[in-house]
Design a protein around this motif. Structure first.
Motif, mmCIF file in Angstrom:
data_model
loop_
_atom_site.group_PDB
_atom_site.id
_atom_site.type_symbol
_atom_site.label_atom_id
_atom_site.label_comp_id
_atom_site.label_asym_id
_atom_site.label_seq_id
_atom_site.Cartn_x
_atom_site.Cartn_y
_atom_site.Cartn_z
ATOM 1 N N ALA A 1 0.837 -1.200 0.000
ATOM 2 C CA ALA A 1 0.000 0.000 0.000
ATOM 3 C C ALA A 1 0.872 1.250 0.000
ATOM 4 O O ALA A 1 2.007 1.243 0.490
ATOM 5 C CB ALA A 1 -0.918 0.002 1.218
ATOM 6 N N ALA A 2 0.353 2.321 -0.548
ATOM 7 C CA ALA A 2 1.102 3.581 -0.633
ATOM 8 C C ALA A 2 1.377 4.192 0.734
ATOM 9 O O ALA A 2 2.088 5.188 0.840
ATOM 10 C CB ALA A 2 0.338 4.584 -1.502
ATOM 11 N N LEU A 3 0.831 3.594 1.775
ATOM 12 C CA LEU A 3 1.097 4.030 3.137
ATOM 13 C C LEU A 3 2.564 3.798 3.513
ATOM 14 O O LEU A 3 3.086 4.437 4.421
ATOM 15 C CB LEU A 3 0.184 3.257 4.099
ATOM 16 N N PHE A 4 3.212 2.867 2.792
ATOM 17 C CA PHE A 4 4.593 2.491 3.096
ATOM 18 C C PHE A 4 5.519 2.895 1.952
ATOM 19 O O PHE A 4 5.089 3.078 0.818
ATOM 20 C CB PHE A 4 4.686 0.980 3.324
ATOM 21 N N THR A 5 6.799 3.009 2.266
ATOM 22 C CA THR A 5 7.804 3.292 1.249
ATOM 23 C C THR A 5 7.994 2.059 0.366
ATOM 24 O O THR A 5 7.684 0.941 0.782
ATOM 25 C CB THR A 5 9.148 3.650 1.896
ATOM 26 N N PRO A 6 8.506 2.235 -0.857
ATOM 27 C CA PRO A 6 8.836 1.066 -1.675
ATOM 28 C C PRO A 6 9.848 0.180 -0.954
ATOM 29 O O PRO A 6 10.732 0.682 -0.261
ATOM 30 C CB PRO A 6 9.448 1.687 -2.938
#
Length: 204
Positions: free
Chosen positions: A123-128
Motif C-alpha cells: 500500500a502507498a502508506l509504506f515506502t517502496p
C-alpha cells in the motif's frame, strides 16, 4: 480543480504548506479540499491520507481478499505500535530475517499469510521495499496510528495506569512527559479526554 486561488488561500490560512511538498501529499490534500472545501485540521488531513493510501496498493487487491477493512486497520495500528514501543523504523518482510534494527512482520501478524502481508506492505502508506524491508511513508502517520492503537486498548478496558505510565513519568518528584512518546501523545490527546486532561496539567 476549478478554484485554485481559493485552495492556495486556504493552504496559506492554515499554514499547510508542509502537506504540499511531495506530489502524493498534495494529491491527498487536494482530494480532501475538493470534497470538503476546506483544508481541515492536521488530524483530518492525516486520517484522509491514511484512507486514501490504503486504497492505492501497488499489488493486486485480490491478494488481500481474506482481509476486511477492519482487519487492515487493526494490522497497521499494530505495526505502528510495535515500531514505536521497540524504537524501530524498519519492517522486515522475510520471516527468517533476524536483523535487530527492525521488526519481523511474520511475528507481528502471525495470522496473516505471507501473500497477504505482501499486499499490505504494498500500500502507498509504506515506502517502496528495499532489501526486503519497508517503512511508513511518513513518521506522523505512524505516530497517529500508534495513538489510535493506544486509544483502542483503553476503549477495550485496558489498564489506564499502564498506558499513562508509557507517556508520563516522575522526575525529581515532578510529573513529566516522556520525551520519546511526546509526538504520539500529541495525537492521543485528541482521541482521549482523560489523557488530554493529564497532559495539560503536566505541560499546559
Amino acid at each position: 480543480m476549478n478554484d485554485i486561488d481559493a485552495f492556495i488561500n486556504d493552504v496559506e490560512r492554515y499554514n499547510a504548506w508542509a502537506h504540499t511538498a511531495r506530489p502524493i501529499d498534495l494529491e491527498d490534500l487536494l482530494e480532501f479540499w475538493n470534497e470538503k472545501k476546506t483544508i481541515g485540521t492536521p488530524h483530518q488531513i492525516q486520517e484522509n491520507s491514511i484512507r486514501r493510501r490504503l486504497k492505492e496498493p501497488k499489488r493486486k487487491i485480490e491478494d488481500a481478499a481474506n482481509n476486511s477493512d477492519d482487519d487492515v486497520e487493526e494490522a497497521i495500528k499494530t505495526i505502528a505500535a510495535s515500531l514505536t514501543l521497540q524504537n524501530k523504523s524498519d519492517i522486515y518482510i522475510r520471516d527468517d530475517n533476524q536483523n535487530k534494527r527492525g521488526i519481523n512482520l511474520g511475528q507481528i501478524l502471525p495470522s496473516w499469510k505471507p501473500r497477504e502481508r505482501d499486499y499490505l506492505l504494498g500500500a502507498a502508506l509504506f515506502t517502496p521495499r528495499l532489501y526486503s524491508r519497508v517503512r511508513f511513508h511518513h513518521r506522523s502517520t505512524r505516530e497517529l496510528l500508534c495513538a489510535k492503537w493506544f486509544k483502542q486498548k483503553l476503549s477495550e478496558g485496558g489498564s489506564r495506569t499502564s498506558v499513562e505510565n508509557i507517556f508520563f513519568a516522575k522526575k525529581y518528584g515532578l510529573d513529566v512527559v516522556r520525551p520519546n512518546m511526546k509526538d504520539v501523545l500529541l495525537w492521543l490527546i485528541i482521541l482521549d479526554e482523560n489523557i488530554r486532561e493529564k497532559a495539560c496539567q503536566i505541560t499546559p
